[in-house]
Design a protein around this motif. Sequence first.
Motif, short mmCIF file in Angstrom:
data_model
loop_
_atom_site.label_atom_id
_atom_site.label_comp_id
_atom_site.label_asym_id
_atom_site.label_seq_id
_atom_site.Cartn_x
_atom_site.Cartn_y
_atom_site.Cartn_z
N TYR A 257 -44.76 -2.69 6.70
CA TYR A 257 -45.82 -2.40 5.34
C TYR A 257 -46.78 -2.60 5.26
O TYR A 257 -47.47 -1.63 5.12
CB TYR A 257 -44.63 -1.82 3.63
N LYS B 161 -42.78 2.92 -0.43
CA LYS B 161 -42.75 1.63 -0.68
C LYS B 161 -44.04 1.04 0.04
O LYS B 161 -43.88 -0.10 -0.67
CB LYS B 161 -41.31 0.97 0.21
N LEU C 128 -40.00 -5.19 -4.28
CA LEU C 128 -39.37 -3.61 -3.90
C LEU C 128 -38.14 -3.67 -3.77
O LEU C 128 -37.49 -1.99 -2.94
CB LEU C 128 -40.04 -3.95 -1.59
N TYR C 129 -37.77 -4.41 -3.78
CA TYR C 129 -35.82 -4.50 -3.98
C TYR C 129 -35.49 -5.36 -5.13
O TYR C 129 -35.81 -5.78 -5.64
CB TYR C 129 -35.29 -5.69 -2.44
N SER D 270 -35.95 5.52 -7.45
CA SER D 270 -37.37 5.79 -6.75
C SER D 270 -38.26 6.43 -7.55
O SER D 270 -39.69 5.87 -6.91
CB SER D 270 -36.49 7.17 -5.36
#
Length: 227
Positions: free
Chosen positions: A198, A158, A183-184, A18
Amino acid sequence: MRVLLVEDDASLGETIRSWLGLDGLTVDWVESGQLAIGALKSYDYACVLLDRGLPQMSGDEVLSFIRSHQMSVAVLMITAQDSIKDRVAGLDLGADDYLVKPFDLEELSARIRAAVRKYGDKPSTPILSHLVPSGQITLNPASKLVTHNEQVVTLTLKEYIVLHRLLRNPNYIISKEQLEDELYGWGEEIESNAIEVYISHLRKKLGATSIKTIRKQGYIMGSQDDA
C-alpha cells in the motif's frame, strides 16, 4: 476509534465494515452473540453496532450483558424490526440509538458520532493537509476526497486508510504494526507484506518522496525539507 460490528448477514457486514473503514475506523466484525461477548471481554470499544435478530444468542441478550456489566460503550441496534413497540423495547434495554434496515450509510456514520459523544469521546473530522516534496496533499475525512496539488487522487479503501493514519500525525513515525491495527479488525488475516504494497501504491500516486521509510521503525510523511 474501534467499533464492534455484530451482524450475521455477510453481505451487509462487509458493506458496513468497508464504509466505516473509509471513516478511519477499525471495525471488528463478528457474526454471533457469543463471539460478541468474547470480543467485548477482550477489547475496549467506542461503539457496538448490534443486529437484534442474531441466531442462538439474540442482540437483546448481548445488550443486556453490556449494560449489566456497566461497560461504557455506545450501542446502536441495527435491525429489521421496525415497529414502534420494537424500537421502544430496544431503547428501554439500553440501546443509545436504533437504526432500521435498510439504512443510509452516511446516516449510520452520523449516528455513531452522535452516540459516541454521549460517552465523552468527541470525534472530529478536520481536513488533513501536508506539504511533501511533490506538493500539497489534502484529505477530507467527511467527503473521503484526497487531492494532490488540488487534483483529485483515486485511492483504494486500504490505501486511503494508510494515508489517513499517516496524515493524522505527519511529523511522527508510524510503525508497521500501528498501520496493521488500522487496516485489520479483530479476526482478520494480516497479509505479511500488505503495508509495503500500500505504501508503494501511494508513492506512485502521490510522489516517490511523499512517504519515507525509516528502517526498522516504520513510515513518516515526507516534507519540503526532503526536497
